[in-house]
Motif scaffolding. Structure first.
Motif, PDB file in Angstrom:
ATOM      1  N   GLY A  64      50.804  58.888  58.198  1.00 13.95           N
ATOM      2  CA  GLY A  64      50.864  59.513  57.243  1.00 13.95           C
ATOM      3  C   GLY A  64      52.305  59.334  56.343  1.00 13.95           C
ATOM      4  O   GLY A  64      52.337  59.622  55.291  1.00 13.95           O
ATOM      5  N   THR A  65      53.419  58.979  57.473  1.00 15.20           N
ATOM      6  CA  THR A  65      54.713  59.290  56.851  1.00 15.20           C
ATOM      7  C   THR A  65      55.115  58.151  55.767  1.00 15.20           C
ATOM      8  O   THR A  65      55.504  58.237  54.514  1.00 15.20           O
ATOM      9  CB  THR A  65      55.660  58.630  57.950  1.00 15.20           C
ATOM     10  OG1 THR A  65      55.635  59.733  58.932  1.00 15.20           O
ATOM     11  CG2 THR A  65      57.062  58.987  57.606  1.00 15.20           C
ATOM     12  N   ILE A  66      54.424  56.828  55.854  1.00 15.86           N
ATOM     13  CA  ILE A  66      54.782  55.902  54.769  1.00 15.86           C
ATOM     14  C   ILE A  66      54.119  56.173  53.580  1.00 15.86           C
ATOM     15  O   ILE A  66      54.335  55.895  52.267  1.00 15.86           O
ATOM     16  CB  ILE A  66      54.351  54.469  55.455  1.00 15.86           C
ATOM     17  CG1 ILE A  66      55.222  54.091  56.662  1.00 15.86           C
ATOM     18  CG2 ILE A  66      54.488  53.231  54.189  1.00 15.86           C
ATOM     19  CD1 ILE A  66      56.849  53.979  56.236  1.00 15.86           C
ATOM     20  N   ALA A  67      52.768  56.680  53.736  1.00 11.72           N
ATOM     21  CA  ALA A  67      51.890  57.042  52.715  1.00 11.72           C
ATOM     22  C   ALA A  67      52.764  58.101  51.827  1.00 11.72           C
ATOM     23  O   ALA A  67      52.673  58.245  50.787  1.00 11.72           O
ATOM     24  CB  ALA A  67      50.610  57.471  53.134  1.00 11.72           C
ATOM     25  N   ALA A  68      53.491  59.003  52.527  1.00 13.99           N
ATOM     26  CA  ALA A  68      53.940  60.160  51.744  1.00 13.99           C
ATOM     27  C   ALA A  68      55.228  59.725  51.241  1.00 13.99           C
ATOM     28  O   ALA A  68      55.673  60.099  50.051  1.00 13.99           O
ATOM     29  CB  ALA A  68      54.660  61.302  52.918  1.00 13.99           C
ATOM     30  N   LEU A  69      56.195  58.471  51.887  1.00 17.92           N
ATOM     31  CA  LEU A  69      57.059  58.025  50.926  1.00 17.92           C
ATOM     32  C   LEU A  69      56.435  57.366  49.883  1.00 17.92           C
ATOM     33  O   LEU A  69      57.325  57.212  48.641  1.00 17.92           O
ATOM     34  CB  LEU A  69      57.791  57.042  52.189  1.00 17.92           C
ATOM     35  CG  LEU A  69      58.516  57.813  53.306  1.00 17.92           C
ATOM     36  CD1 LEU A  69      59.285  56.775  54.302  1.00 17.92           C
ATOM     37  CD2 LEU A  69      59.680  58.717  52.705  1.00 17.92           C
ATOM     38  N   ALA A  96      64.052  58.836  49.729  1.00 16.98           N
ATOM     39  CA  ALA A  96      63.037  58.096  50.457  1.00 16.98           C
ATOM     40  C   ALA A  96      63.255  56.605  50.378  1.00 16.98           C
ATOM     41  O   ALA A  96      62.562  55.987  51.543  1.00 16.98           O
ATOM     42  CB  ALA A  96      61.785  58.300  49.379  1.00 16.98           C
ATOM     43  N   LEU A  97      63.752  56.157  49.412  1.00 18.70           N
ATOM     44  CA  LEU A  97      64.034  54.579  49.447  1.00 18.70           C
ATOM     45  C   LEU A  97      64.903  54.154  50.534  1.00 18.70           C
ATOM     46  O   LEU A  97      64.929  53.047  51.172  1.00 18.70           O
ATOM     47  CB  LEU A  97      64.728  54.055  48.286  1.00 18.70           C
ATOM     48  CG  LEU A  97      63.766  54.164  47.193  1.00 18.70           C
ATOM     49  CD1 LEU A  97      64.457  53.772  45.665  1.00 18.70           C
ATOM     50  CD2 LEU A  97      62.672  53.181  47.089  1.00 18.70           C
ATOM     51  N   ALA A  98      65.981  55.180  50.951  1.00 17.47           N
ATOM     52  CA  ALA A  98      66.952  54.827  51.741  1.00 17.47           C
ATOM     53  C   ALA A  98      66.033  54.970  53.307  1.00 17.47           C
ATOM     54  O   ALA A  98      66.628  53.889  54.181  1.00 17.47           O
ATOM     55  CB  ALA A  98      67.775  56.002  52.227  1.00 17.47           C
ATOM     56  N   LEU A  99      64.961  55.504  53.394  1.00 19.77           N
ATOM     57  CA  LEU A  99      64.386  55.309  54.720  1.00 19.77           C
ATOM     58  C   LEU A  99      63.443  54.163  54.606  1.00 19.77           C
ATOM     59  O   LEU A  99      63.212  53.546  55.813  1.00 19.77           O
ATOM     60  CB  LEU A  99      63.500  56.737  54.841  1.00 19.77           C
ATOM     61  CG  LEU A  99      64.074  58.299  55.022  1.00 19.77           C
ATOM     62  CD1 LEU A  99      62.973  59.145  55.055  1.00 19.77           C
ATOM     63  CD2 LEU A  99      65.048  58.076  56.177  1.00 19.77           C
ATOM     64  N   LEU A 100      63.199  53.819  53.682  1.00 26.52           N
ATOM     65  CA  LEU A 100      62.577  52.268  53.631  1.00 26.52           C
ATOM     66  C   LEU A 100      63.465  51.320  53.843  1.00 26.52           C
ATOM     67  O   LEU A 100      63.078  50.200  54.266  1.00 26.52           O
ATOM     68  CB  LEU A 100      61.760  52.395  52.389  1.00 26.52           C
ATOM     69  CG  LEU A 100      60.656  53.082  51.917  1.00 26.52           C
ATOM     70  CD1 LEU A 100      59.867  52.751  50.501  1.00 26.52           C
ATOM     71  CD2 LEU A 100      59.653  53.026  52.984  1.00 26.52           C
ATOM     72  N   GLN A 101      64.580  51.443  53.286  1.00 27.04           N
ATOM     73  CA  GLN A 101      65.631  50.414  53.767  1.00 27.04           C
ATOM     74  C   GLN A 101      65.759  50.229  55.359  1.00 27.04           C
ATOM     75  O   GLN A 101      66.072  49.295  55.755  1.00 27.04           O
ATOM     76  CB  GLN A 101      66.804  50.762  53.317  1.00 27.04           C
ATOM     77  CG  GLN A 101      67.880  49.793  53.351  1.00 27.04           C
ATOM     78  CD  GLN A 101      69.157  50.116  52.715  1.00 27.04           C
ATOM     79  OE1 GLN A 101      69.561  50.583  51.504  1.00 27.04           O
ATOM     80  NE2 GLN A 101      70.405  49.479  53.065  1.00 27.04           N
ATOM     81  N   CYS A 102      65.776  51.469  55.871  1.00 25.03           N
ATOM     82  CA  CYS A 102      65.716  51.438  57.362  1.00 25.03           C
ATOM     83  C   CYS A 102      64.595  50.844  57.998  1.00 25.03           C
ATOM     84  O   CYS A 102      65.013  50.029  58.944  1.00 25.03           O
ATOM     85  CB  CYS A 102      65.770  53.101  57.832  1.00 25.03           C
ATOM     86  SG  CYS A 102      65.863  53.172  59.810  1.00 25.03           S
TER      87      CYS A 102
END
Length: 301
Positions: A64-69, A96-102
């Motif tokens: 569920g984490t990516i869905a939440a982001l 949230a975008l910073a975590l997607l960059q990771c």
């Protein structure tokens, strides 16, 4: 859980890093709770570089984490037109975008990220025109995610991006963004060009070539009035790479901006020997080029 990188696995650092990882695991779980999400995003964005090797797989594979982001990103689409976003709302999405960059940076999750078409969710932010700080911050952070994808040379990444609107969106940012956004957008275009597939794509038609050339030329003209060494370096590298294509090289004989031919940027590049060398090579390549091929000779940047 992935193994800690060697730089973090020393005995003295082990206990501290284990505590950070344990905390990060709980924060990742908190992302799925709407009441705890904002704080979780903020705290994870602070520690993401310290636990990068573990965080990206944890984010991707946690239920569920990516869905939440993604929900965080799409929830502000309604605020884009007309532009009506506060700094607090922008900061939350950027966390949230910073975590997607990771996730986009990590070798284990990069292709998973691409195969899920995740970059497409960011394009709405790159297509905005407001120059207010909340929107500029969104553009810059979104570009950072794409920049993370192209930083590692991978033709599959370039092929994916070329099937999307990333090049026109980067050109748009290169025209109207802040200096930092322009720099990141130009870096992305540079990385596209450095890939053989990307160079062929950009030079396949006069329309594509001169769309890029017009934007690069306008930036050079602007920088002649207020130089930015870092941005100029990326622009020069883009031009130099274009000379590896015969048609583009011949076209540049007629349309390379004058400030790159004369000493306009001598002082700007005085502390960057690699940029000076690129510029010298660019001028050399153009001088030894061939007559402009049909379809290009009548066009100007």
């Amino acid at each position: 859980m992935a193994n800690l990188p060697p730089s973090l696995a020393s005995p003295g650092a082990s206990s501290s890093n284990n505590r950070r990882l344990s905390t990060a695991e709980q924060l990742v779980l908190d992302i799925c709770d709407p009441n705890l999400r904002e704080n979780a995003l903020l705290e994870l964005s602070k520690v993401r570089r310290e636990i990068f090797q573990d965080l990206a797989p944890l984010l991707w594979h946690s239920f569920g984490t990516i869905a939440a982001l993604t929900q965080e990103i799409t929830s502000v689409y309604r605020l884009l037109t007309p532009p009506n976003m506060t700094s607090a709302q922008s900061n939350r999405v950027c966390n949230a975008l910073a975590l997607l960059q990771c996730v986009a940076s990590h070798p284990e999750t990069r292709m998973l990220f691409l195969n899920a078409q995740m970059p497409l969710y960011l394009y709405a932010f790159l297509n905005t025109s407001s120059k207010s700080k909340p929107f500029e911050y969104l553009r810059l952070t979104s570009l950072g995610v794409i920049g993370a994808l192209v930083k590692v040379d991978d033709t599959e990444v370039i092929k994916f991006l070329l099937k999307t609107e990333i090049v026109p969106l980067c050109l748009r940012t290169m025209e109207m963004g802040s200096e930092l956004s322009k720099t990141v957008a130009t870096f992305i275009v540079q990385k596209v060009l450095l890939d053989d597939v990307g160079l062929e794509y950009m030079c396949a038609t006069a329309e594509r070539f001169f769309a890029l050339g017009r934007v690069l030329g306008n930036m050079v003209t602007s920088l002649a009035e207020g130089p930015s060494p870092r941005l100029l370096k990326h622009i020069i590298r883009c031009y130099l790479r274009l000379t590896d294509n015969q048609k583009a090289c011949e076209a540049l004989r007629n349309c390379l901006p004058d400030p790159l031919r004369d000493p306009s940027f001598s002082s700007c590049l005085c502390d960057d020997p690699s940029a000076r060398q690129w510029l010298q090579q660019l001028i050399h390549n153009i001088r030894v080029g061939h007559p402009a091929p049909r379809g290009f000779e009548q066009m100007r940047v």
